[in-house]
Design an enzyme around this catalytic site. Structure first.
Site, PDB file in Angstrom:
ATOM      1  N   THR A 130       0.855  -1.208   0.000  1.00 57.82           N
ATOM      2  CA  THR A 130       0.000   0.000   0.000  1.00 57.82           C
ATOM      3  C   THR A 130       0.883   1.248   0.000  1.00 57.82           C
ATOM      4  O   THR A 130       0.602   2.226  -0.713  1.00 57.82           O
ATOM      5  CB  THR A 130      -0.921  -0.003   1.233  1.00 57.82           C
ATOM      6  N   ARG A 164     -11.903 -10.415   1.667  1.00 60.96           N
ATOM      7  CA  ARG A 164     -11.766 -11.723   2.332  1.00 60.96           C
ATOM      8  C   ARG A 164     -12.991 -12.583   2.090  1.00 60.96           C
ATOM      9  O   ARG A 164     -13.387 -13.382   2.938  1.00 60.96           O
ATOM     10  CB  ARG A 164     -11.513 -11.571   3.829  1.00 60.96           C
ATOM     11  N   LYS A 217      -4.439 -10.286   6.263  1.00 61.23           N
ATOM     12  CA  LYS A 217      -5.005 -11.048   5.146  1.00 61.23           C
ATOM     13  C   LYS A 217      -4.113 -12.241   4.774  1.00 61.23           C
ATOM     14  O   LYS A 217      -4.583 -13.364   4.573  1.00 61.23           O
ATOM     15  CB  LYS A 217      -5.213 -10.117   3.944  1.00 61.23           C
ATOM     16  N   ARG A 224      -5.197 -21.196   6.814  1.00 62.38           N
ATOM     17  CA  ARG A 224      -5.997 -22.229   6.149  1.00 62.38           C
ATOM     18  C   ARG A 224      -5.090 -23.188   5.371  1.00 62.38           C
ATOM     19  O   ARG A 224      -5.298 -24.387   5.360  1.00 62.38           O
ATOM     20  CB  ARG A 224      -7.002 -21.547   5.215  1.00 62.38           C
ATOM     21  N   HIS A 255     -13.329 -33.977  18.949  1.00 62.32           N
ATOM     22  CA  HIS A 255     -12.745 -33.295  20.117  1.00 62.32           C
ATOM     23  C   HIS A 255     -13.167 -31.820  20.052  1.00 62.32           C
ATOM     24  O   HIS A 255     -13.156 -31.228  18.970  1.00 62.32           O
ATOM     25  CB  HIS A 255     -11.215 -33.419  20.072  1.00 62.32           C
ATOM     26  N   ARG A 257     -11.800 -29.088  20.694  1.00 60.85           N
ATOM     27  CA  ARG A 257     -10.848 -28.060  20.240  1.00 60.85           C
ATOM     28  C   ARG A 257     -10.038 -28.516  19.024  1.00 60.85           C
ATOM     29  O   ARG A 257      -8.975 -27.980  18.749  1.00 60.85           O
ATOM     30  CB  ARG A 257      -9.909 -27.666  21.404  1.00 60.85           C
ATOM     31  N   CYS A 271      -5.662 -17.603  -4.360  1.00 58.15           N
ATOM     32  CA  CYS A 271      -5.446 -16.960  -3.054  1.00 58.15           C
ATOM     33  C   CYS A 271      -4.586 -17.828  -2.153  1.00 58.15           C
ATOM     34  O   CYS A 271      -3.447 -17.490  -1.850  1.00 58.15           O
ATOM     35  CB  CYS A 271      -6.783 -16.715  -2.381  1.00 58.15           C
ATOM     36  N   LYS A 337     -12.239 -25.885  -6.764  1.00 54.99           N
ATOM     37  CA  LYS A 337     -12.994 -26.359  -5.606  1.00 54.99           C
ATOM     38  C   LYS A 337     -14.427 -26.617  -6.033  1.00 54.99           C
ATOM     39  O   LYS A 337     -14.796 -26.296  -7.161  1.00 54.99           O
ATOM     40  CB  LYS A 337     -12.891 -25.382  -4.445  1.00 54.99           C
TER      41      LYS A 337
HETATM   42  N1  SAJ Z   1      -9.365 -27.081   0.242  1.00 53.66           N
HETATM   43  C1  SAJ Z   1      -9.034 -28.359   0.653  1.00 53.66           C
HETATM   44  N2  SAJ Z   1      -9.525 -28.795   1.850  1.00 53.66           N
HETATM   45  C2  SAJ Z   1     -10.342 -28.021   2.627  1.00 53.66           C
HETATM   46  C3  SAJ Z   1     -10.656 -26.717   2.211  1.00 53.66           C
HETATM   47  C4  SAJ Z   1     -10.153 -26.265   0.990  1.00 53.66           C
HETATM   48  O1  SAJ Z   1      -8.319 -29.089  -0.026  1.00 53.66           O
HETATM   49  O2  SAJ Z   1     -10.760 -28.504   3.686  1.00 53.66           O
HETATM   50  C5  SAJ Z   1      -8.837 -26.579  -1.045  1.00 53.66           C
HETATM   51  C6  SAJ Z   1      -9.937 -26.235  -2.047  1.00 53.66           C
HETATM   52  O3  SAJ Z   1     -10.382 -27.367  -2.728  1.00 53.66           O
HETATM   53  C7  SAJ Z   1      -9.227 -25.251  -2.935  1.00 53.66           C
HETATM   54  C8  SAJ Z   1      -8.311 -24.524  -1.971  1.00 53.66           C
HETATM   55  O4  SAJ Z   1      -8.185 -25.349  -0.825  1.00 53.66           O
HETATM   56  O5  SAJ Z   1      -8.454 -25.918  -3.903  1.00 53.66           O
HETATM   57  C9  SAJ Z   1      -8.797 -23.154  -1.540  1.00 53.66           C
HETATM   58  O6  SAJ Z   1     -10.189 -23.171  -1.311  1.00 53.66           O
HETATM   59  P1  SAJ Z   1     -10.878 -22.414  -0.081  1.00 53.66           P
HETATM   60  O7  SAJ Z   1     -12.331 -22.662  -0.162  1.00 53.66           O
HETATM   61  O8  SAJ Z   1     -10.213 -22.788   1.180  1.00 53.66           O
HETATM   62  O9  SAJ Z   1     -10.497 -20.903  -0.286  1.00 53.66           O
HETATM   63  P2  SAJ Z   1     -10.593 -19.860  -1.506  1.00 53.66           P
HETATM   64  O10 SAJ Z   1      -9.261 -19.797  -2.163  1.00 53.66           O
HETATM   65  O11 SAJ Z   1     -11.777 -20.081  -2.351  1.00 53.66           O
HETATM   66  O12 SAJ Z   1     -10.867 -18.501  -0.661  1.00 53.66           O
HETATM   67  C10 SAJ Z   1      -9.931 -18.135   0.353  1.00 53.66           C
HETATM   68  C11 SAJ Z   1     -10.730 -17.737   1.613  1.00 53.66           C
HETATM   69  N3  SAJ Z   1      -9.807 -17.613   2.731  1.00 53.66           N
HETATM   70  C12 SAJ Z   1     -10.046 -18.206   3.946  1.00 53.66           C
HETATM   71  O13 SAJ Z   1     -10.998 -18.922   4.143  1.00 53.66           O
HETATM   72  C13 SAJ Z   1      -9.079 -17.938   5.035  1.00 53.66           C
HETATM   73  C14 SAJ Z   1     -11.487 -16.449   1.367  1.00 53.66           C
HETATM   74  O14 SAJ Z   1     -12.122 -15.985   2.559  1.00 53.66           O
HETATM   75  C15 SAJ Z   1     -10.522 -15.364   0.838  1.00 53.66           C
HETATM   76  O15 SAJ Z   1     -11.194 -14.141   0.576  1.00 53.66           O
HETATM   77  C16 SAJ Z   1      -9.937 -15.872  -0.453  1.00 53.66           C
HETATM   78  O16 SAJ Z   1      -9.161 -17.047  -0.143  1.00 53.66           O
HETATM   79  C17 SAJ Z   1      -9.063 -14.795  -1.045  1.00 53.66           C
HETATM   80  O17 SAJ Z   1      -9.522 -14.128  -1.990  1.00 53.66           O
HETATM   81  O18 SAJ Z   1      -7.962 -14.549  -0.543  1.00 53.66           O
END
Ligand code: SAJ
Length: 427
Positions: A130, A164, A217, A224, A255, A257, A271, A337
């Site tokens: 930025t 996000r 971010k 994740r 569990h 947690r 992303c 996905k």
């Molecule tokens: N995936 C897995 N296992 C899971 C979850 C996802 O293998 O349990 C894979 C998906 O199949 C995919 C990849 O991960 O290939 C990413 O998918 P996703 O649904 O986790 O995320 P994105 O890329 O669609 O969106 C993410 C989100 N970030 C988070 O949840 C922390 C979204 O909120 C963001 O805005 C976005 O990235 C972004 O634009 O940065």
């Protein structure tokens, strides 16, 4: 409706984030000018149509274009606020961030800036981007003052407010997700909050500055990625131990947690497969876990390909009259996905392309969200779920229609646990 000082808002980059954001402002009856370098995208939007698949987006765009609140152009025009939502990929083997799209957007809007304007960077960005953007703007407009030198009293206000939203739920999450606001001064943040409050019903949380917002971010997506890498690593461990990873994760997640995500064929999209590298590239010696998670996830497609070759081999041992060229493969899913049409950085697509190049036999592909097969899959046949006749079935994306169908007969390679998901007894 809230009172706000924004008569016209300009959104630069009309892609998966920019177009929904532009449409959302326009749906609150603010004049929005969308800017994109792609003439075809601009024409599509001006017809009230959309070039991306996202639930409810088409409906909103059609309405706001018809009512005159949204129009698109290739040339920036004056506005009170500018939101930059352009891609931030990485480049080269070191995965260094490529800020050239941000720089081009900043230089494109610079000529139309006037004192009092707000410029927001929404693109996911490495720490410092930025401030770099504010530097490019200042360079192009020496007649205006910017927060990096003028502080609170600057002519132009600059903030980072990372998007996000989750693809597939963008229209909903745009309004209901909390928003992180990182202004270069408190006044910059205040103006940015007023802007987002036009449609955000959740909290706008003010960070100490743009760097904190940028890092927040990157941290969300890295969190994740690391969790998915843990699940993917468990799937390799379970394969070695001849255990069912889906059962294991279901049990462990009971569990209070523990909340392990799901293994898959790798991590795709623009992303999560990209952003952690921005952290690694800024602090390589300290980012060991984040780097390893990326490597684990990036290694998964190759592992799935090996599983497919092993399944073909197993099929041939029980069909000694056949050769590898006689084995029909069916691939389920190409997108990055489930239940979207987005093929960007898709591990499923990479696996399919690799198998298309290596496997000499017939190849069927089921992908209900696209109409034609992309490059590298010319020799494959795009078929409906009901028409599949194959010897080896490879599940790569757990689309809803796949989850609702029965397991096929033949050799199965199930990277998503669709056909293998255990039904755990519970009392
Ligand atoms: N995936 C897995 N296992 C899971 C979850 C996802 O293998 O349990 C894979 C998906 O199949 C995919 C990849 O991960 O290939 C990413 O998918 P996703 O649904 O986790 O995320 P994105 O890329 O669609 O969106 C993410 C989100 N970030 C988070 O949840 C922390 C979204 O909120 C963001 O805005 C976005 O990235 C972004 O634009 O940065």
């Amino acid at each position: 409706m809230l009172e706000h000082p924004f008569k016209r808002i300009s959104v630069i980059g009309l892609g998966y984030i920019g177009l929904p954001t532009a449409a959302m402002f326009a749906s609150r009856k603010v004049e929005v000018v969308g800017v994109d370098v792609n003439q075809a995208t601009v024409d599509t939007i001006n017809r009230g149509e959309v070039h991306i698949v996202e639930p409810d987006l088409d409906m909103v765009v059609r309405a706001v274009v018809r009512e005159g609140y949204l129009r698109a152009t290739t040339t920036p025009e004056p506005a009170e606020a500018f939101l930059i939502a352009v891609p931030t990929p990485f480049k080269g083997e070191d995965h260094d961030p490529d800020l050239s799209y941000i720089e081009a957007a900043a230089r494109a809007i610079a000529p139309v800036l006037t004192a009092g304007n707000l410029v927001i960077l929404e693109s996911t960005s490495p720490v410092g981007a930025t401030e770099a953007m504010a530097g490019w703007l200042a360079e192009a407009r020496p007649d205006l003052s910017f927060p990096q030198t003028a502080g609170q009293g600057s002519d132009i206000r600059v903030a980072h407010c990372p998007e996000r939203v989750l693809p597939g739920k963008v229209m909903q999450e745009l309004t209901t997700n909390d928003r992180v606001i990182g202004g270069m001064t408190p006044l910059c943040s205040e103006r940015a909050v007023a802007l987002y409050k036009i449609f955000v019903t959740a909290d706008c949380v003010v960070a100490s500055g743009p760097r904190a917002a940028e890092m927040a971010k990157l941290t969300e997506n890295s969190f994740r990625d690391v969790n998915i890498a843990f699940a993917n690593e468990l799937s390799l461990i379970c394969d070695t131990l001849e255990m069912d990873v889906w059962e294991l994760i279901s049990l462990a997640n009971r569990h209070p947690r523990v909340n392990i995500l799901q293994p898959g064929p790798g991590v795709g999209g623009h992303c999560i497969a990209v952003d952690p590298w921005f952290i690694v590239s800024s602090a390589p010696d300290q980012s060991r876990l984040i780097r390893t998670a990326r490597e684990v996830n990036d290694g998964k497609p190759l592992w799935v390909i090996e599983q497919v070759h092993a399944a073909i081999g197993a099929y041939l041992t029980t069909h000694s009259d056949k050769t590898v060229g006689d084995v029909t493969l069916a691939i389920y899913g190409l997108t990055f996905k489930p239940d979207i049409d987005d093929l960007r950085e898709s591990p499923a697509l990479a696996i399919a392309q690799d198998l298309a190049a290596q496997h000499p036999g017939p190849l069927m592909i089921v992908e209900p969200n696209i109409d034609e097969l992309p490059r590298g899959l010319e020799r494959a046949q795009l078929v409906d779920l009901g028409s599949v006749r194959a010897d080896v079935h490879v599940m790569l994306v757990d689309h809803k229609s796949f989850r609702q169908s029965d397991s096929p007969s033949g050799k199965l390679v199930d990277a998503r646990g669709v056909w293998q998901r255990p039904a755990l007894a519970q009392y």
